[in-house]
Design an enzyme around this catalytic site. Structure first.
Site, PDB file in Angstrom:
ATOM      1  N   CYS A   2       8.355   9.431  -1.571  1.00 29.58           N
ATOM      2  CA  CYS A   2       7.297  10.522  -0.749  1.00 29.58           C
ATOM      3  C   CYS A   2       7.139  11.660  -1.751  1.00 29.58           C
ATOM      4  O   CYS A   2       9.187  12.570  -1.474  1.00 29.58           O
ATOM      5  CB  CYS A   2       8.050  10.503   0.423  1.00 29.58           C
ATOM      6  SG  CYS A   2       7.422  11.642   1.101  1.00 29.58           S
ATOM      7  N   GLU A 118      -0.014  11.976   0.905  1.00 30.03           N
ATOM      8  CA  GLU A 118      -0.219  11.420  -0.235  1.00 30.03           C
ATOM      9  C   GLU A 118      -1.149  10.959  -0.874  1.00 30.03           C
ATOM     10  O   GLU A 118      -1.979  11.278  -0.448  1.00 30.03           O
ATOM     11  CB  GLU A 118       0.257   9.397   0.001  1.00 30.03           C
ATOM     12  CG  GLU A 118       0.138   8.645  -1.292  1.00 30.03           C
ATOM     13  CD  GLU A 118       1.396   8.932  -1.935  1.00 30.03           C
ATOM     14  OE1 GLU A 118       0.877   9.519  -2.822  1.00 30.03           O
ATOM     15  OE2 GLU A 118       3.208   9.249  -1.515  1.00 30.03           O
TER      16      GLU A 118
END
Length: 252
Positions: A2, A118
């Protein structure tokens, strides 16, 4: 993954949600809709309290919110710059990696997020998505933390830093990116945070709850989030031009 996330809840709200004491004091970071590596973030830890002499009380533990630098700086590091490359730790390898194995055994945390970003590549275009819970509850990302002191400075102050654990993406998330945070559901929090549990191999190997993953909103958002200079609630808004984007149309 992440590499960016959003964290806009105040410490009092997080303390209630995670049944923790707020120990962030005046160091709590402001609302951040584009949290990037090396920024200060809030993490949840559970430790044995210590008396004035620094002796731990083994009979009890306290769960609290702490401020940490995102990007784990191993205790053996010569300088803090290595932290910018250690924002994530692969759950499959963390327990045997020199930078993370001590933290896996002794210093685990949860990193609360409103959601994370993302990017899915479609040809030459990278479309950002914001993964969030429609019910407004925080996402609890499994994390590791440690304490580092600059070896070149006498009596250097401690720097507390953290990394987010990642695992293979599952469910609809796999169409966006091959990795995702290791998400912890409330029934896993106590075991993950337990400072006396050194063997957490099962938790590291357990895939995130598919029910939780399938309940997430995968929201296409503006490419404004690509720049860390942009920071505001507008980054979380659905990009209406991409609202009909089909996740399963020829990702590449």
């Amino acid at each position: 993954m992440c590499g960016r996330y959003a964290a806009a809840k105040d410490p009092a709200t997080l303390a209630a949600e995670f049944d923790a004491l707020d120990a962030t004091e005046e160091h709590a970071p402001a609302k951040d809709y584009n949290v990037a590596p090396t920024k200060d973030v809030v993490a949840v830890v559970q430790r044995h309290p210590r008396d004035e002499e620094g002796n731990a009380d083994p009979s009890t533990t306290v769960r609290s919110l702490r401020v940490m630098r995102w990007g784990l700086i191993p205790a053996w590091a010569k300088d803090r710059s290595i932290g910018s490359r250690m924002i994530n730790a692969r759950a499959e390898k963390a327990a045997t990696t020199s930078a993370f194995r001590t933290s896996v055994a002794k210093r685990r945390c949860l990193v609360p997020a409103d959601g994370w970003y993302e990017w899915r590549r479609d040809g030459k275009v990278k479309q950002p998505f914001f993964m969030t819970r429609p019910d407004g509850h925080s996402i609890a990302m499994a994390g590791l933390w440690t304490v580092w002191r600059d070896p070149s400075v006498e009596d250097a102050p401690p720097v507390v830093s953290a990394a987010v654990l990642t695992t293979d993406a599952i469910g609809p998330l796999a169409d966006i990116h091959d990795r995702m945070p290791l998400l912890m559901t409330p029934d896993q929090w106590a075991a993950w945070l337990d400072p006396d549990a050194e063997d957490v191999a099962d938790l590291l190997a357990t895939p995130p709850s598919l029910d939780l993953v399938e309940s997430l909103e995968l929201r296409p958002v503006s490419t404004k989030v690509n720049s860390v200079r942009n920071n505001g609630p507008e980054l979380l808004e659905r990009d209406e031009e991409k609202a009909d984007l089909t996740l399963f149309d020829n990702p590449s």
